[in-house]
Enzyme design. Sequence first.
Site: not given
Lengths: 331, 480
Positions: B322-323
Amino acid sequence: MEKEQKKFIVNIIIFCLILIELIIIINSVYIQFVFNKKMLYRQEVEYDEFVKNSNKTLEFAFLGDSHTANAINPEYIPRSWSFAFLSDGNYLANYYRLKKVVEYDNISIKYVIFEIDMHSFSEAMFAGDFFSTLNLRSKYLSLSEIGKIRNDCSFAKILFEIYLPVLGQGSEFKYLYLKELSNLYRGHNTADGDLTKQPDIDFELANQYRIHFKNFKRIDNKSMGYFLKSIKFAKEHNISIIFMKYPIAKELNEYYENMNVTREDYYSEILKEINLTIGDNYTLLDYHDYLNDTSYFYDPGHLNVKGSEIFSKKVYLELIELEKCKTHPCD
Amino acid sequence: MLFNSIEFLIFFLVVTSIYFIINHKYRWRLLLAVSCIFYLSFIPVYILVLGALILIDYSMGKFIERSTGKKRRVYLIASVLSLCSVLFIFKYFNFFNANFSNLAHFLNWNYSIESLSLILPVGLSFHTFQSLSYVIEVYKGRQKAEKNLGIYALYVMFYPQLVAGPIERPQNLLHQFYEEHKFEVKRVIIGLQAMLWGFFLKVVIADRAAMIVNPIYNNVQIYTGMPLIIATYLFAFQIFCDFAGYSLIAIGCAKVMGFNLMVNFRRPYFARSIPEFWRRWHISLSTWFRDYVYIPLGGSRANRGRMILNLFVVFLISGFWHGAAWTFLIWGGLHGLYMVISLTTNNFREKFTNIIGLKKLPKIHCIVKILITFNLAAFGWIFFRANSLSDAVYIVTHLFTNLNLSFLDSGLAFNRINLLILVLFILFMEIIHFIQETKGIRSIFDKLPPYVRIIIYYFLLLLILLFGVFNKTEFIYFQF
């Protein structure tokens, strides 16, 4: 194409036409009964009436944001008008308002008073959805000009904003139930409240700092650019220029100092820019620390009714003094 | 070109019309061309990166199919490496660089590699995973290598799901580009219905929630207690409506043209446990991780200790997907922990509910489980949304201090009317979800008289037009 498909497409078209009709009706209701209760619209209507019924001259025109709108009450400053914005009052909006007043409405102004507060040139002034309420602004600006100002090439979106202001504004139908409209006089908003009675002043102080300064450049090129354009415009139209620093609550002053929001460097930078643009033929009025009593404030950055009365009377005396000095030089 | 823009609506209308007018054999070319235009509307130059990856994976797919023995593995690794290295450069390099730099500073080492100032290509993680699934499936022999480069490019670039999924599998999507899709009224209506509901979730709920959540989460230090709790709960709905809204618009768009994309969300906040939550949330990613990471690691066939470790690792990677930030890693780790606890305490929880008598009250038991799962997920979202680890720690440690409602009087962060409207819309959505969950909305909806259905369409459209936020707010998952 099969019969069923043709029928479906015709139905879709009819469905869309009815939807458009519905939106147009709701939009008319919104403009008729909701929009005219909004302060911004009422400011415009009040001003339009003045343009129609007056000799089109003003001695003092005030420009700025909500600090000015709340602080300056033209009731105590004869022959004046506050053109300040209650929200989104950056210098881009102010420039086009001044331009409209002078060039489109042909109002002759003797003095224009520009707000130069601690936050006036902050990048935050452009952080929101700026230059909205296009149904009002489109009266004196073309579609391409609006597109340029907003840096938005989506003309469809601009057209929707101009002709269907109701889109996305459903929550504003709450105004239908608004019985008492707040007082408005020549652009002045009477914000009645008392900062000393706020439940959480610390939160208010932190919020003022957050809104104007946190993670924002103190002097933004766009803000400064339009400010300089505005003062240049005033000079070109032979309007005398005054710069004014409006009062803020002493608690906010202290908070800003603690957060290193300094004044000296900031103002020397601004004055340098002003001098480079129009020379030193202007007046600077500093009321930053003028009102020490917190009860004169609605919130840390805005004067309330009581505060604005005292302040406006003081400003008027100062302006009269200035005028006298213009004809008979003073010390 | 965002889905929630007038430009997209015009684009969709024009593309779909042309799609049905032209001959079937030209349709994939049209879709590929408009998908390129769609991608170019974000950051044009990155189409070169995407193009290069498509060429590499297309070639590798063919090489894998033609080869035997170790060579197949070499080609697979080459393909995976090329995809992952692009992902690493754009998404993870700066994270590792900054952390190495901090470590070097701590150890007094000399480390001077500059950070890269690159903007993450839109949807990079999504199309990378979709491409990975293609080469892996070809390698496993479950999918034939695509012969037509254009069709393969379209598989990666199909505009409805190009920037934020659903992450498709080649078995589900590739063959659909060869099939002729007729203009079927029923299917078009189903597609448009999905789009309508998607737009409602995105512009009415998600973007309206963002108006409250963002000022608070971007300035957490000035808030304590109630505002933080409200913002956290609202973010739980914001992220769901943002992403599920996007997925529904994508699925609807594709459906109108005759393509079936996989369902990405199944009312996740009705889940009764965290494992169930993950069977309902971002299904295309969860199943991707299940098939390509969890099962190859041994899955549930491994011994219990190994299985727990595998599960935790998968969620950690999922967080990192996701990040590139510690907050996402912690979010992934937290969900890994939830899963592990959920699996290892199953017997204990069964006994406990028996002892306190909840087992005899199945409906209340179900509600309690849903509420606990929702709160666990909402707690996790703090780390997902927080701008930094210190912000997340601040929120967690200040959630329950000053639990009063005085913030409502400040009028600055909270607009009471906006909050009330938002809560009403969330309730409306959850009622619809409840009907979907219990009775199935389609069967009820299809039985309604046509005029009632039309009134419902108008009602939803008017809600979108009157209460939608039209400032072109990006979809949260675009950043991934």
